[in-house]
Write an enzyme that holds these catalytic residues in place. Sequence first.
Site, PDB file in Angstrom:
ATOM      1  N   LYS A  92       0.834  -1.204   0.000  1.00  0.00           N
ATOM      2  CA  LYS A  92       0.000   0.000   0.000  1.00  0.00           C
ATOM      3  C   LYS A  92       0.870   1.256   0.000  1.00  0.00           C
ATOM      4  CE  LYS A  92      -1.923   1.493   3.791  1.00  0.00           C
ATOM      5  NZ  LYS A  92      -2.796   1.618   4.983  1.00  0.00           N
ATOM      6  N   ASP A 104      -6.054   0.741   0.233  1.00  0.00           N
ATOM      7  CA  ASP A 104      -6.285   1.060   1.641  1.00  0.00           C
ATOM      8  C   ASP A 104      -7.735   0.741   1.998  1.00  0.00           C
ATOM      9  OD1 ASP A 104      -7.760   3.058   0.434  1.00  0.00           O
ATOM     10  OD2 ASP A 104      -6.487   4.697   1.124  1.00  0.00           O
TER      11      ASP A 104
END
Length: 209
Positions: free
Chosen positions: A107, A125
Site C-alpha cells: 500500500k 487502503d
Amino acid sequence: MIYPEGVCLLEGGGDPFRLLVMACLSAQCTDARVNAVSVGLFEKYPNAAAMSQAPVGEIEDAIRSCGLYKTKAKNIKELSRIITEEFGGKVPDTMEGLLRLPGVGRKVANLILGDVYGKPGIVADTHCIRICGRLGFYGEDEKNPLRVERILTPLIEASEQSGFCHRLVLFGREYCSARNPRCEVCPICGFCRRAQVKTYENQSPGMKE
C-alpha cells in the site's frame, strides 16, 4: 468530475522521503494528525541521513500521538539507515526496493510509486477496499489488499490509478463512510451495486413482483 484534483492528503511538500515517513505514520492514524506531527519531526530530522542518526527515543517522543509509536519509530530509523547506506539517500523507485524497507508494504509502496515517480499502482487502503466492494468490482466480503490490487489493476487505466485511489479517499470521507454511507445523496449511486440492492430491498412486495 467530483474531485478534479486527486491528490494525496499527506502534506509531504514534494519531498519523497517525507512522504514515505508520513505514509508509514498514517497507519491507524488520521492524515491531519500525521501532518501536524510531521512538522516538528522534520524540523529536527529533515532527511534520511539525519533521521538514521536520531536516537530512537527522540523519534518516539516526536510521533507518540500517532499511535503504535514504538514500532513506527524503530521502522523509521531503520528505513532511513537503509535509504542512506544502500540507496544513496534516495527513496527507491521500484516495488522491490521499497518492500525492503521496514514498515513499508504494498500500500505504501504503491503510494510512493504513484505520487513520487508517476508509476501506476493501486493503493488498496481501507477506503479503496470498502468503496470498490460496494460499487461491485468484487464481493463486499473481500478484504485482502493484494487480491483487491490485482482485481483493480487491469480495470483502471495505468495513468489514472494514483488519482483514482486519492479520489476514493475523498469520496469515502464525504459520502461513502464505513458506518453511515450517505447513499441518499451519493452522486454515483446509479452505478453502485449496494445502492441498487438497498433500493430493491426497500421496495414494497407488490413493487418487487
